[in-house]
Motif scaffolding. Structure first.
Motif, PDB file in Angstrom:
ATOM      1  N   HIS A  68       0.837  -1.201   0.000  1.00 24.78           N
ATOM      2  CA  HIS A  68       0.000   0.000   0.000  1.00 24.78           C
ATOM      3  C   HIS A  68       0.871   1.250   0.000  1.00 24.78           C
ATOM      4  CE1 HIS A  68      -2.611  -3.201   1.530  1.00 24.78           C
ATOM      5  NE2 HIS A  68      -3.614  -2.518   1.031  1.00 24.78           N
ATOM      6  N   PRO A  69       1.628   1.463  -1.058  1.00 22.92           N
ATOM      7  CA  PRO A  69       2.500   2.640  -1.107  1.00 22.92           C
ATOM      8  C   PRO A  69       1.681   3.926  -1.004  1.00 22.92           C
ATOM      9  CG  PRO A  69       2.275   1.637  -3.281  1.00 22.92           C
ATOM     10  CD  PRO A  69       1.675   0.674  -2.312  1.00 22.92           C
ATOM     11  N   GLY A  70       2.210   4.885  -0.280  1.00 24.64           N
ATOM     12  CA  GLY A  70       1.499   6.145  -0.117  1.00 24.64           C
ATOM     13  C   GLY A  70       0.567   6.191   1.067  1.00 24.64           C
ATOM     14  N   HIS A  71       0.550   5.123   1.882  1.00 26.69           N
ATOM     15  CA  HIS A  71      -0.326   5.152   3.056  1.00 26.69           C
ATOM     16  C   HIS A  71       0.157   6.210   4.050  1.00 26.69           C
ATOM     17  CE1 HIS A  71       2.536   3.189   5.834  1.00 26.69           C
ATOM     18  NE2 HIS A  71       2.838   2.362   4.850  1.00 26.69           N
ATOM     19  N   LEU A  72      -0.751   6.691   4.873  1.00 26.19           N
ATOM     20  CA  LEU A  72      -0.386   7.619   5.930  1.00 26.19           C
ATOM     21  C   LEU A  72       0.550   6.935   6.916  1.00 26.19           C
ATOM     22  CD1 LEU A  72      -3.833   9.340   6.656  1.00 26.19           C
ATOM     23  CD2 LEU A  72      -1.830  10.375   5.553  1.00 26.19           C
ATOM     24  N   PRO A  73       1.411   7.700   7.594  1.00 25.65           N
ATOM     25  CA  PRO A  73       2.330   7.078   8.557  1.00 25.65           C
ATOM     26  C   PRO A  73       1.579   6.315   9.638  1.00 25.65           C
ATOM     27  CG  PRO A  73       2.241   9.475   8.833  1.00 25.65           C
ATOM     28  CD  PRO A  73       1.555   9.165   7.543  1.00 25.65           C
ATOM     29  N   VAL A  74       2.076   5.138   9.944  1.00 28.84           N
ATOM     30  CA  VAL A  74       1.461   4.266  10.945  1.00 28.84           C
ATOM     31  C   VAL A  74       2.286   4.330  12.228  1.00 28.84           C
ATOM     32  CG1 VAL A  74       0.790   1.904  11.524  1.00 28.84           C
ATOM     33  CG2 VAL A  74       0.522   2.738   9.167  1.00 28.84           C
ATOM     34  N   LEU A  75       1.643   4.695  13.324  1.00 27.73           N
ATOM     35  CA  LEU A  75       2.298   4.703  14.629  1.00 27.73           C
ATOM     36  C   LEU A  75       2.147   3.326  15.269  1.00 27.73           C
ATOM     37  CD1 LEU A  75       3.585   6.090  17.127  1.00 27.73           C
ATOM     38  CD2 LEU A  75       1.258   6.728  17.827  1.00 27.73           C
ATOM     39  N   ILE A  76       3.262   2.754  15.724  1.00 20.83           N
ATOM     40  CA  ILE A  76       3.241   1.461  16.400  1.00 20.83           C
ATOM     41  C   ILE A  76       3.700   1.680  17.834  1.00 20.83           C
ATOM     42  CG2 ILE A  76       4.099  -0.900  16.390  1.00 20.83           C
ATOM     43  CD1 ILE A  76       4.714  -0.416  13.354  1.00 20.83           C
ATOM     44  N   LEU A  77       2.781   1.519  18.763  1.00 19.02           N
ATOM     45  CA  LEU A  77       3.090   1.679  20.178  1.00 19.02           C
ATOM     46  C   LEU A  77       3.630   0.376  20.742  1.00 19.02           C
ATOM     47  CD1 LEU A  77       0.000   3.691  21.492  1.00 19.02           C
ATOM     48  CD2 LEU A  77       2.217   4.565  20.759  1.00 19.02           C
ATOM     49  N   ILE A  78       4.631   0.487  21.594  1.00 18.99           N
ATOM     50  CA  ILE A  78       5.251  -0.674  22.214  1.00 18.99           C
ATOM     51  C   ILE A  78       5.103  -0.571  23.729  1.00 18.99           C
ATOM     52  CG2 ILE A  78       7.386  -1.948  22.553  1.00 18.99           C
ATOM     53  CD1 ILE A  78       6.298  -2.061  19.680  1.00 18.99           C
ATOM     54  N   ASN A  79       4.508  -1.598  24.339  1.00 18.48           N
ATOM     55  CA  ASN A  79       4.451  -1.734  25.799  1.00 18.48           C
ATOM     56  C   ASN A  79       5.396  -2.849  26.212  1.00 18.48           C
ATOM     57  OD1 ASN A  79       0.826  -1.294  25.982  1.00 18.48           O
ATOM     58  ND2 ASN A  79       2.434   0.215  25.768  1.00 18.48           N
ATOM     59  N   LEU A  80       6.047  -2.680  27.340  1.00 19.29           N
ATOM     60  CA  LEU A  80       6.954  -3.698  27.864  1.00 19.29           C
ATOM     61  C   LEU A  80       6.315  -4.351  29.083  1.00 19.29           C
ATOM     62  CD1 LEU A  80      10.346  -1.777  27.638  1.00 19.29           C
ATOM     63  CD2 LEU A  80       9.152  -3.095  25.868  1.00 19.29           C
ATOM     64  N   LYS A  81       6.133  -5.651  29.026  1.00 24.64           N
ATOM     65  CA  LYS A  81       5.487  -6.388  30.105  1.00 24.64           C
ATOM     66  C   LYS A  81       6.552  -6.955  31.053  1.00 24.64           C
ATOM     67  CE  LYS A  81       1.152  -6.102  28.709  1.00 24.64           C
ATOM     68  NZ  LYS A  81       0.042  -5.624  29.535  1.00 24.64           N
ATOM     69  N   GLU A  82       6.568  -6.440  32.266  1.00 28.66           N
ATOM     70  CA  GLU A  82       7.539  -6.886  33.253  1.00 28.66           C
ATOM     71  C   GLU A  82       6.894  -7.323  34.568  1.00 28.66           C
ATOM     72  OE1 GLU A  82      11.472  -4.298  32.005  1.00 28.66           O
ATOM     73  OE2 GLU A  82      10.148  -3.455  33.533  1.00 28.66           O
ATOM     74  N   ASP A  83       5.579  -7.253  34.652  1.00 28.52           N
ATOM     75  CA  ASP A  83       4.890  -7.612  35.887  1.00 28.52           C
ATOM     76  C   ASP A  83       4.660  -9.117  35.966  1.00 28.52           C
ATOM     77  OD1 ASP A  83       4.741  -4.969  36.645  1.00 28.52           O
ATOM     78  OD2 ASP A  83       2.761  -4.653  35.754  1.00 28.52           O
ATOM     79  N   ASP A  84       4.716  -9.641  37.164  1.00 32.40           N
ATOM     80  CA  ASP A  84       4.383 -11.038  37.388  1.00 32.40           C
ATOM     81  C   ASP A  84       2.876 -11.203  37.578  1.00 32.40           C
ATOM     82  OD1 ASP A  84       7.060 -11.747  37.273  1.00 32.40           O
ATOM     83  OD2 ASP A  84       7.346 -11.475  39.439  1.00 32.40           O
TER      84      ASP A  84
END
Length: 376
Positions: A173-189
């Motif tokens: 899909h060339p020309g698509h709007l910028p895609v934001l990818i959020l990253i969460n880090l899971k460290e809880d037990d």
């Protein structure tokens, strides 16, 4: 469904466009301009990345907990089970449907891997456990899931698989709007006897996130902190100086943001003044030299702050719903506040309604894949 801008917001699109930037009308799809006055590709591409507003998804990889396992969870923690009772289609399908923000949760699994390959819930559920293929979990690499042992099914169990899915879609899909990818880090037990303990992201773990991203996305496919900082002394100064790339330059690219706790952000940032050399932006206070992106998830309580931050040039993500509450009640107040706040990325669990719960869903006012934010 919220399909039309109010007259006030429509007027705001014209008045708040900022000097030197023509504001496309409210119905202008920034991904596919229709060529009408103010909605040409040339006019739209002069806007900057932080001028857009788009819809995204929360925990985008998450698959449904099978009925037998959900019953076990509900028997021991009914309220928790209710908040986890949602799911999303594969990432490519979400992007096809218009999502321009995704969210991925990571667990660190250093060495040969395999730490999370035998979820405890399958043992609890016994014969009622749903189908599950642990093969991707048995090897090395960052793992993708919501809660180890309890809510572990993902449409892409390895971070690299998620990235490859997004990259393949982007190339198609060339020309698509910028895609934001959020990253969460899971460290809880998980507070359940016998559950697998999460591993803290040490410096090597933090570096592995960037390394896995670079293994899939070339530099020319990314919007990075260094790009926005430019020649300014700090990333924050780059943002305030208008450093976000134009949509013309940002089309076809993705950007990553670490939506994490302050101590996790500090570990990822290290001794850098801003985020020099890093792939991801970070969720951090507006006064920090590393400030460019911020998560403000309650648009009703934080609406004024969101508007101020967006107007100043920061990128903001907020949420239209949470914990299945809006889908169950049909209450759209939070959804409306999210769009009105001007946050560039409005996240939801319901790009399509869940017929089990009701008609609640979230789509961009005016339709399309992106519009101009009413806060700029």
């Amino acid at each position: 469904m919220l399909r039309h801008l109010t007259p006030l917001l429509a007027l705001g699109l014209l008045l708040l466009a900022g000097p030197g930037r023509a504001a496309p009308p409210g119905g202008c799809d920034l991904e596919h301009p229709d060529g009408s006055k103010g909605c040409t590709r040339a006019a739209v591409d002069r806007l900057h990345l932080n001028d857009l507003q788009a819809v995204g998804t929360h925990n985008s990889y998450k698959q449904a907990i099978p009925p037998g396992e959900m019953a076990v969870l509900a028997a021991g923690a009914a309220d928790t089970a209710k908040t986890l009772d949602y799911s999303h289609p594969p990432l490519g399908d979400q992007l096809d449907a218009g999502a321009r923000q995704l969210e991925i949760d990571l667990l660190y699994d250093p060495g040969a891997g395999g730490r999370f390959a035998d979820p405890l819930m399958r043992k609890f559920a016994g014969a009622k456990a749903g189908p599950y293929d642990p093969t991707p979990m048995r090897g090395p690499g960052l793992k993708v899931m919501h809660v180890q042992d309890l809510d572990f099914r993902s449409s892409c169990a390895l971070f690299t698989l998620c990235l490859k899915t997004i990259r393949a879609w982007s190339l198609a899909h060339p020309g698509h709007l910028p895609v934001l990818i959020l990253i969460n880090l899971k460290e809880d037990d998980v507070p359940v006897p016998g559950s697998v303990k999460a591993v803290k992201f040490d410096p090597a773990g933090m570096d592995s996130i960037d390394a896995e991203i670079h293994s899939v996305f070339p530099a020319g496919a990314l919007v990075t902190p260094d790009m926005v900082q430019g020649r300014q002394a700090t990333l924050r100064e780059g943002v305030l100086a208008g450093g976000w790339p134009t949509l013309g330059r940002a089309r076809g690219r993705v950007l990553f943001a670490l939506d994490a706790e302050p101590d996790q952000v500090a570990r990822y940032r290290g001794a850098r003044r801003s985020l020099e050399g890093r792939v991801m932006f970070v969720n951090i206070d507006e006064a920090s030299p590393a400030a460019a992106y911020i998560t403000l998830n309650d648009p009703r309580a934080e609406g004024a702050r969101i508007k101020r931050d967006v107007a100043r040039g920061f990128l903001v993500r907020t949420r239209a719903d949470a914990d299945t509450m809006e889908a169950r009640s049909g209450d759209t107040a939070r959804r409306e506040a999210a769009f009105a706040s001007g946050a560039q990325y409005v996240s939801t669990d319901y790009m399509r309604a869940d017929p089990r719960l009701g008609a609640y869903s979230v789509s961009l006012p005016g339709g399309g894949r992106g519009r101009k934010t009413p806060a700029r």
